[in-house]
Design an enzyme around this catalytic site. Structure first.
Site, mmCIF file in Angstrom:
data_model
loop_
_atom_site.group_PDB
_atom_site.id
_atom_site.type_symbol
_atom_site.label_atom_id
_atom_site.label_comp_id
_atom_site.label_asym_id
_atom_site.label_seq_id
_atom_site.Cartn_x
_atom_site.Cartn_y
_atom_site.Cartn_z
ATOM 1 N N GLY A 189 0.834 -1.209 0.000
ATOM 2 C CA GLY A 189 0.000 0.000 0.000
ATOM 3 C C GLY A 189 0.859 1.245 0.000
ATOM 4 O O GLY A 189 0.628 2.200 -0.754
ATOM 5 N N LYS A 190 1.873 1.209 0.840
ATOM 6 C CA LYS A 190 2.820 2.321 0.904
ATOM 7 C C LYS A 190 3.585 2.478 -0.415
ATOM 8 O O LYS A 190 3.752 3.581 -0.916
ATOM 9 C CB LYS A 190 3.847 1.938 1.965
ATOM 10 C CG LYS A 190 4.078 2.933 3.024
ATOM 11 C CD LYS A 190 5.308 2.441 3.768
ATOM 12 C CE LYS A 190 5.159 2.560 5.228
ATOM 13 N NZ LYS A 190 6.393 2.191 5.939
ATOM 14 N N ASP B 249 8.951 5.643 7.316
ATOM 15 C CA ASP B 249 8.435 5.077 8.564
ATOM 16 C C ASP B 249 7.267 5.943 8.983
ATOM 17 O O ASP B 249 7.360 7.176 9.003
ATOM 18 C CB ASP B 249 9.496 4.991 9.660
ATOM 19 C CG ASP B 249 9.087 3.923 10.670
ATOM 20 O OD1 ASP B 249 9.015 2.740 10.279
ATOM 21 O OD2 ASP B 249 8.802 4.262 11.836
ATOM 22 N N SER B 250 6.167 5.312 9.270
ATOM 23 C CA SER B 250 4.943 6.076 9.482
ATOM 24 C C SER B 250 4.058 5.348 10.478
ATOM 25 O O SER B 250 4.338 4.226 10.881
ATOM 26 C CB SER B 250 4.229 6.268 8.142
ATOM 27 O OG SER B 250 4.151 5.041 7.440
ATOM 28 N N GLY C 95 -3.945 -0.101 5.554
ATOM 29 C CA GLY C 95 -3.693 0.072 6.985
ATOM 30 C C GLY C 95 -4.896 0.634 7.739
ATOM 31 O O GLY C 95 -6.012 0.102 7.667
ATOM 32 N N ASP D 21 -6.504 3.415 7.324
ATOM 33 C CA ASP D 21 -7.296 4.425 6.605
ATOM 34 C C ASP D 21 -8.805 4.365 6.883
ATOM 35 O O ASP D 21 -9.443 5.415 6.957
ATOM 36 C CB ASP D 21 -7.069 4.315 5.088
ATOM 37 C CG ASP D 21 -5.765 4.972 4.652
ATOM 38 O OD1 ASP D 21 -5.245 5.811 5.403
ATOM 39 O OD2 ASP D 21 -5.281 4.641 3.553
#
Ligand code: ITT
Length: 201
Positions: A17-18, A74-75, A156, A158
């Site tokens: 997804g990222k 990184d999130s 994730g 969302d």
């Protein structure tokens, strides 16, 4: 010195997804992308104690292994009433299976009857060169948690995050609209401004 384009760039993530969002955001600026899995890069252990430390370690590991300029992200989601959790553990809250329905359920349960539903998505991007140089850029979007979750776009966490000023979740928003306001897009804007507005570093 500013750059016109990155000739090639490794997107150092194992999260599809990222990777999709990063490719969308960088599309105008990069000629060839390699994903971590294209290059068979191992997933480094995230031993840092901040988003920045983890972004740097992932980007450096990819640059060293590939010999190419590498970008890591990184999130995570920081929930005010949970003292910033899941934070840098956002991926790990999904368990071995990376099950974010489970992770959202856990956030929802831990929030209980708390009145404060505020939360933020945070992103730190790290750009690492094979010679060891590394630069970081950060972004943040404020919002709040809703339940039940809604929407099928994105990834994730969302489906239960509504950004401030909207009444739809990130998962109900078209990807192009998420890219205008997201934590990731804000970090990207900083990187792009430095590299592509002729400012250099
Ligand atoms: P890599 O380390 O391989 O990049 P990861 O998924 O483990 O993949 P992180 O450690 O940065 O990456 O974890 C970030 C998690 O936070 C990610 O798995 C998502 O669940 C969540 N997250 C980050 N950005 C998000 C976004 O834009 N929308 C929804 N959830 C997001």
């Amino acid at each position: 010195m500013g750059l016109d384009v990155f000739d090639e760039l490794v997107i150092a993530t194992h999260n599809s997804g990222k990777a999709r969002e990063i490719a969308d955001l960088l599309h105008p600026f990069v000629i060839t992308f390699y994903s971590a899995s294209d290059l068979g890069l191992l997933e480094p252990e995230e031993t840092g104690s901040s988003f920045e430390e983890n972004a740097v370690l992932k980007a450096k590991a990819a640059a060293q292994a590939s010999g190419k300029l590498s970008l890591a992200d990184d999130s995570g989601l920081s929930v005010t009433a949970l003292n910033g959790a899941p934070g840098i553990y956002s991926s790990r809250w999904g368990g071995e299976e990376k099950d974010f329905d489970f992770a959202m359920q856990k956030v929802h349960e831990e929030l209980g009857s708390s009145q404060d539903r505020s939360a933020a998505f945070v992103c730190v991007l790290a750009l690492a060169w094979p010679d060891g140089r590394v630069e970081t850029f950060d972004g943040r979007v404020e919002g709040y948690i809703i339940w039940p979750k809604r929407g099928d776009f994105g990834f994730g966490y969302d489906p239960f995050f509504v950004p401030d000023g909207y009444n739809i979740t990130f998962a109900e928003m078209n990807p192009e609209d998420k890219h205008k306001i997201s934590h990731r897009a804000k970090a990207f804007d900083k990187m792009i401004e430095i590299f592509f507005a002729g400012k250099g570093l």
